[in-house]
Design a protein around this motif. Structure first.
Motif, PDB file in Angstrom:
ATOM      1  N   VAL A 282      -4.920   5.533  -3.205  1.00  0.00           N
ATOM      2  CA  VAL A 282      -3.746   5.630  -4.077  1.00  0.00           C
ATOM      3  C   VAL A 282      -3.779   6.932  -4.871  1.00  0.00           C
ATOM      4  O   VAL A 282      -2.772   7.637  -4.985  1.00  0.00           O
ATOM      5  CB  VAL A 282      -3.653   4.414  -5.019  1.00  0.00           C
ATOM      6  CG1 VAL A 282      -2.649   4.651  -6.142  1.00  0.00           C
ATOM      7  CG2 VAL A 282      -3.249   3.169  -4.230  1.00  0.00           C
ATOM      8  N   THR A 283      -4.939   7.269  -5.436  1.00  0.00           N
ATOM      9  CA  THR A 283      -5.039   8.535  -6.169  1.00  0.00           C
ATOM     10  C   THR A 283      -4.996   9.725  -5.209  1.00  0.00           C
ATOM     11  O   THR A 283      -4.392  10.755  -5.522  1.00  0.00           O
ATOM     12  CB  THR A 283      -6.332   8.595  -7.004  1.00  0.00           C
ATOM     13  OG1 THR A 283      -7.468   8.408  -6.154  1.00  0.00           O
ATOM     14  CG2 THR A 283      -6.337   7.526  -8.077  1.00  0.00           C
ATOM     15  N   GLY A 284      -5.612   9.572  -4.023  1.00  0.00           N
ATOM     16  CA  GLY A 284      -5.652  10.675  -3.069  1.00  0.00           C
ATOM     17  C   GLY A 284      -4.288  11.008  -2.496  1.00  0.00           C
ATOM     18  O   GLY A 284      -3.851  12.167  -2.524  1.00  0.00           O
ATOM     19  N   ILE A 285      -3.589   9.995  -1.970  1.00  0.00           N
ATOM     20  CA  ILE A 285      -2.244  10.242  -1.452  1.00  0.00           C
ATOM     21  C   ILE A 285      -1.326  10.689  -2.583  1.00  0.00           C
ATOM     22  O   ILE A 285      -0.460  11.545  -2.404  1.00  0.00           O
ATOM     23  CB  ILE A 285      -1.694   8.987  -0.759  1.00  0.00           C
ATOM     24  CG1 ILE A 285      -2.564   8.627   0.464  1.00  0.00           C
ATOM     25  CG2 ILE A 285      -0.243   9.192  -0.340  1.00  0.00           C
ATOM     26  CD1 ILE A 285      -2.584   9.665   1.547  1.00  0.00           C
TER      27      ILE A 285
ATOM     28  N   THR B 279       0.811  -1.218   0.000  1.00  0.00           N
ATOM     29  CA  THR B 279       0.000   0.000   0.000  1.00  0.00           C
ATOM     30  C   THR B 279       0.846   1.271   0.000  1.00  0.00           C
ATOM     31  O   THR B 279       0.681   2.129  -0.871  1.00  0.00           O
ATOM     32  CB  THR B 279      -0.984  -0.015   1.185  1.00  0.00           C
ATOM     33  OG1 THR B 279      -1.991  -1.004   0.935  1.00  0.00           O
ATOM     34  CG2 THR B 279      -1.662   1.336   1.364  1.00  0.00           C
ATOM     35  N   PRO B 280       1.794   1.448   0.949  1.00  0.00           N
ATOM     36  CA  PRO B 280       2.609   2.671   0.888  1.00  0.00           C
ATOM     37  C   PRO B 280       3.489   2.750  -0.349  1.00  0.00           C
ATOM     38  O   PRO B 280       3.781   3.850  -0.828  1.00  0.00           O
ATOM     39  CB  PRO B 280       3.441   2.629   2.176  1.00  0.00           C
ATOM     40  CG  PRO B 280       3.371   1.231   2.657  1.00  0.00           C
ATOM     41  CD  PRO B 280       2.078   0.677   2.182  1.00  0.00           C
ATOM     42  N   LEU B 281       3.930   1.620  -0.886  1.00  0.00           N
ATOM     43  CA  LEU B 281       4.714   1.650  -2.120  1.00  0.00           C
ATOM     44  C   LEU B 281       3.868   2.159  -3.292  1.00  0.00           C
ATOM     45  O   LEU B 281       4.345   2.943  -4.123  1.00  0.00           O
ATOM     46  CB  LEU B 281       5.264   0.256  -2.436  1.00  0.00           C
ATOM     47  CG  LEU B 281       6.414  -0.228  -1.552  1.00  0.00           C
ATOM     48  CD1 LEU B 281       6.709  -1.702  -1.836  1.00  0.00           C
ATOM     49  CD2 LEU B 281       7.664   0.620  -1.769  1.00  0.00           C
ATOM     50  N   LEU B 282       2.621   1.713  -3.349  1.00  0.00           N
ATOM     51  CA  LEU B 282       1.715   2.226  -4.376  1.00  0.00           C
ATOM     52  C   LEU B 282       1.492   3.727  -4.193  1.00  0.00           C
ATOM     53  O   LEU B 282       1.390   4.478  -5.167  1.00  0.00           O
ATOM     54  CB  LEU B 282       0.383   1.481  -4.325  1.00  0.00           C
ATOM     55  CG  LEU B 282       0.409   0.019  -4.807  1.00  0.00           C
ATOM     56  CD1 LEU B 282      -0.885  -0.685  -4.425  1.00  0.00           C
ATOM     57  CD2 LEU B 282       0.616  -0.057  -6.316  1.00  0.00           C
ATOM     58  N   TRP B 283       1.411   4.169  -2.950  1.00  0.00           N
ATOM     59  CA  TRP B 283       1.239   5.599  -2.689  1.00  0.00           C
ATOM     60  C   TRP B 283       2.447   6.392  -3.202  1.00  0.00           C
ATOM     61  O   TRP B 283       2.282   7.452  -3.798  1.00  0.00           O
ATOM     62  CB  TRP B 283       1.062   5.846  -1.191  1.00  0.00           C
ATOM     63  CG  TRP B 283      -0.249   5.358  -0.642  1.00  0.00           C
ATOM     64  CD1 TRP B 283      -1.285   4.784  -1.334  1.00  0.00           C
ATOM     65  CD2 TRP B 283      -0.664   5.389   0.726  1.00  0.00           C
ATOM     66  NE1 TRP B 283      -2.317   4.467  -0.485  1.00  0.00           N
ATOM     67  CE2 TRP B 283      -1.973   4.823   0.786  1.00  0.00           C
ATOM     68  CE3 TRP B 283      -0.069   5.831   1.905  1.00  0.00           C
ATOM     69  CZ2 TRP B 283      -2.679   4.700   1.989  1.00  0.00           C
ATOM     70  CZ3 TRP B 283      -0.765   5.713   3.101  1.00  0.00           C
ATOM     71  CH2 TRP B 283      -2.058   5.158   3.140  1.00  0.00           C
ATOM     72  N   VAL B 284       3.655   5.875  -2.954  1.00  0.00           N
ATOM     73  CA  VAL B 284       4.862   6.575  -3.417  1.00  0.00           C
ATOM     74  C   VAL B 284       4.906   6.619  -4.937  1.00  0.00           C
ATOM     75  O   VAL B 284       5.224   7.653  -5.536  1.00  0.00           O
ATOM     76  CB  VAL B 284       6.129   5.899  -2.855  1.00  0.00           C
ATOM     77  CG1 VAL B 284       7.382   6.493  -3.492  1.00  0.00           C
ATOM     78  CG2 VAL B 284       6.197   6.054  -1.341  1.00  0.00           C
TER      79      VAL B 284
ATOM     80  N   LEU C  81       1.938  11.366 -10.308  1.00  0.00           N
ATOM     81  CA  LEU C  81       1.081  12.546 -10.391  1.00  0.00           C
ATOM     82  C   LEU C  81       1.876  13.837 -10.285  1.00  0.00           C
ATOM     83  O   LEU C  81       1.462  14.869 -10.820  1.00  0.00           O
ATOM     84  CB  LEU C  81       0.000  12.478  -9.315  1.00  0.00           C
ATOM     85  CG  LEU C  81      -1.086  11.443  -9.615  1.00  0.00           C
ATOM     86  CD1 LEU C  81      -2.026  11.271  -8.429  1.00  0.00           C
ATOM     87  CD2 LEU C  81      -1.887  11.822 -10.851  1.00  0.00           C
ATOM     88  N   LEU C  82       3.023  13.807  -9.622  1.00  0.00           N
ATOM     89  CA  LEU C  82       3.914  14.965  -9.666  1.00  0.00           C
ATOM     90  C   LEU C  82       4.314  15.242 -11.117  1.00  0.00           C
ATOM     91  O   LEU C  82       4.315  16.395 -11.569  1.00  0.00           O
ATOM     92  CB  LEU C  82       5.153  14.719  -8.809  1.00  0.00           C
ATOM     93  CG  LEU C  82       6.125  15.890  -8.616  1.00  0.00           C
ATOM     94  CD1 LEU C  82       6.893  15.742  -7.299  1.00  0.00           C
ATOM     95  CD2 LEU C  82       7.138  16.020  -9.759  1.00  0.00           C
TER      96      LEU C  82
END
Length: 446
Positions: free
Chosen positions: A378-381, A251-256, A262-263
């Motif tokens: 994932v999209t939000g973070i 989960t956190p890897l997907l967030w990163v 998105l950056l």
């Protein structure tokens, strides 16, 4: 007690109307997101609002901060309220936000309009992704997502065309008035034709309606395991499930990875024209680069979707991120105009679809009942990257160093590649993963 039906074969023909509606709403999403970058040179040249490169970057970050809130809220609430209501409210919000920008007498009011638009833009994307993933033909999920996301870039191209056609003669406000069209076109169509998720209908106790939707579109009969838990407790449980064994490290890897992707997407969409202008290209050529990179994005979605269905979304996303790093770093050099157009087009092939393949990989990590929540987070973070991208681009342009801007975007692409590459490893090393999660991982990496 209902008897599970034997659904007809699900294909693009049977779910075509659903895909078309999602395509249309995301088309307007892409148009609204890219319109800011398309009119950026005109905003900076208009002294009436007092825009500078720094304040323009800050306003861009307000937009993406609204998207962050919208994505987290929509992704968590959609299993409770339903897909259709969230889609309708999201489209309505970014249409109203565009109208507010068109009427804005000051930077503050303009920024409020972009923040309001961001709430709607952020809320729409995870829901559209969840709907397409749920209704996609078997073994065509990545391709379906790619097809849907071509609309984002088609919308970006239209926004650029509107900026080129309207802004010089009628001013930048006329371009934002075009952003009211989604509420007039898409909302009535969604109200009439977009089906609700069978799992959500089952969770609401509407079993016969859930069976009817599943039968009409060739979906399997929904089961209680696929129905999200109702109430506030269900919302908390859905978020907590993202950190269950088998996904707590993924989960956190997907967030990163989403942050990096998105950056890139929003940083480049906002600042590419101005970065190219700072590199020595003319105003009209600089704006045209935005249309060209979105044209590359359309091609990239089709290529990436087919490749990911065959080789795995994780693998394709990582490769695409690395190629994006190469393309953006190459733009540091002042290339001949024709060569620059080519490099920008090719970079667009990789840049946008790298992020979409992160979404495709996310869909394989979580079970159906957690998928909308997982995609929402994932999209939000990831929207923190969308907040940082425009702000960072503004800071770089303010310093007059376009080369540093392209280097920064290349570094973000390398970060995205590293994070998405580690997702399969993180899931394999977690004990207690369910058989369903293990099977989903194979679909993401084979």
């Amino acid at each position: 007690m209902t008897t599970p039906h034997t659904p007809p074969e699900r294909s693009f023909r049977t779910v075509g109307a659903v895909m078309a509606l999602c395509w249309l709403t995301v088309f307007f999403d892409g148009m609204d997101v890219n319109v800011y970058g398309a009119v950026m040179p005109h905003l900076l040249d208009d002294s009436s609002l007092g825009f500078t490169a720094s304040t323009a970057g800050t306003v861009g970050s307000w937009t993406t901060f609204g998207m962050l809130i919208g994505a987290l809220t929509a992704g968590t609430l959609t299993d409770w309220l339903g897909r259709r209501p969230v889609v309708i409210w999201s489209v309505s919000l970014f249409s109203v936000g565009s109208a507010l920008c068109a009427l804005a007498p000051s930077v503050t009011v303009f920024g409020a309009g972009r923040f309001l638009a961001g709430l709607g833009l952020g809320g729409l994307m995870p829901i559209a992704l969840a709907v397409v993933t749920e209704f996609a033909p078997p073994r065509r999920a990545a391709l379906s997502l790619g097809l849907m996301m071509t609309s984002y870039h088609a919308g970006g191209m239209v926004a650029t065309g509107l900026g080129l056609a309207l802004a010089p003669d009628f001013g930048w406000r006329a371009v934002f008035w075009a952003g009211v069209l989604p509420a007039l076109i898409a909302v009535p169509l969604v109200l009439k034709w977009l089906p609700e998720s069978p799992g959500v209908l089952l969770a609401k106790g509407r079993t016969s309606d859930a069976e009817a939707v599943a039968a009409r579109y060739g979906l399997p009969s929904p089961t209680p395991a696929e129905a999200p838990e109702a109430g506030a407790r269900g919302r908390f449980a859905a978020v907590a499930s993202l950190f269950a064994p088998g996904s707590r490290i993924a989960t956190p890897l997907l967030w990163v990875a989403s942050f990096a992707g998105l950056l890139l997407v929003y940083g480049v969409s906002t600042w590419l024209p101005q970065l190219m202008r700072a590199s020595g290209y003319s105003l009209s050529s600089s704006v045209a680069f935005l249309m060209i990179i979105n044209a590359g994005g359309i091609v990239g979605m089709l290529v990436a979707g087919r490749a990911a269905d065959r080789f795995g979304a994780v693998r394709i996303s990582a490769i695409w991120f690395i190629l994006t790093a190469c393309g953006t770093f190459l733009l540091r050099a002042h290339l001949p105009l024709g060569v620059a157009y080519t490099v920008v087009f090719i970079t667009g092939i990789w840049l946008f679809s790298a992020q979409v393949m992160v979404y495709s990989a996310t869909s394989t990590v979580y079970a159906p009942a957690q998928r909308a929540t997982g995609l929402g987070w994932v999209t939000g973070i990831g929207r923190t990257g969308a907040v940082v991208g425009p702000w960072l681009g503004g800071a770089v342009v303010e310093g007059g160093n376009a080369g540093l801007g392209f280097t920064t975007f290349a570094a973000a692409a390398v970060l995205g590649a590293a994070a998405i590459c580690l997702v399969p490893l993180a899931r394999r090393t977690r004990r207690g993963a369910t058989a369903q999660q293990t099977s989903a991982l194979a679909g993401a990496t084979d």
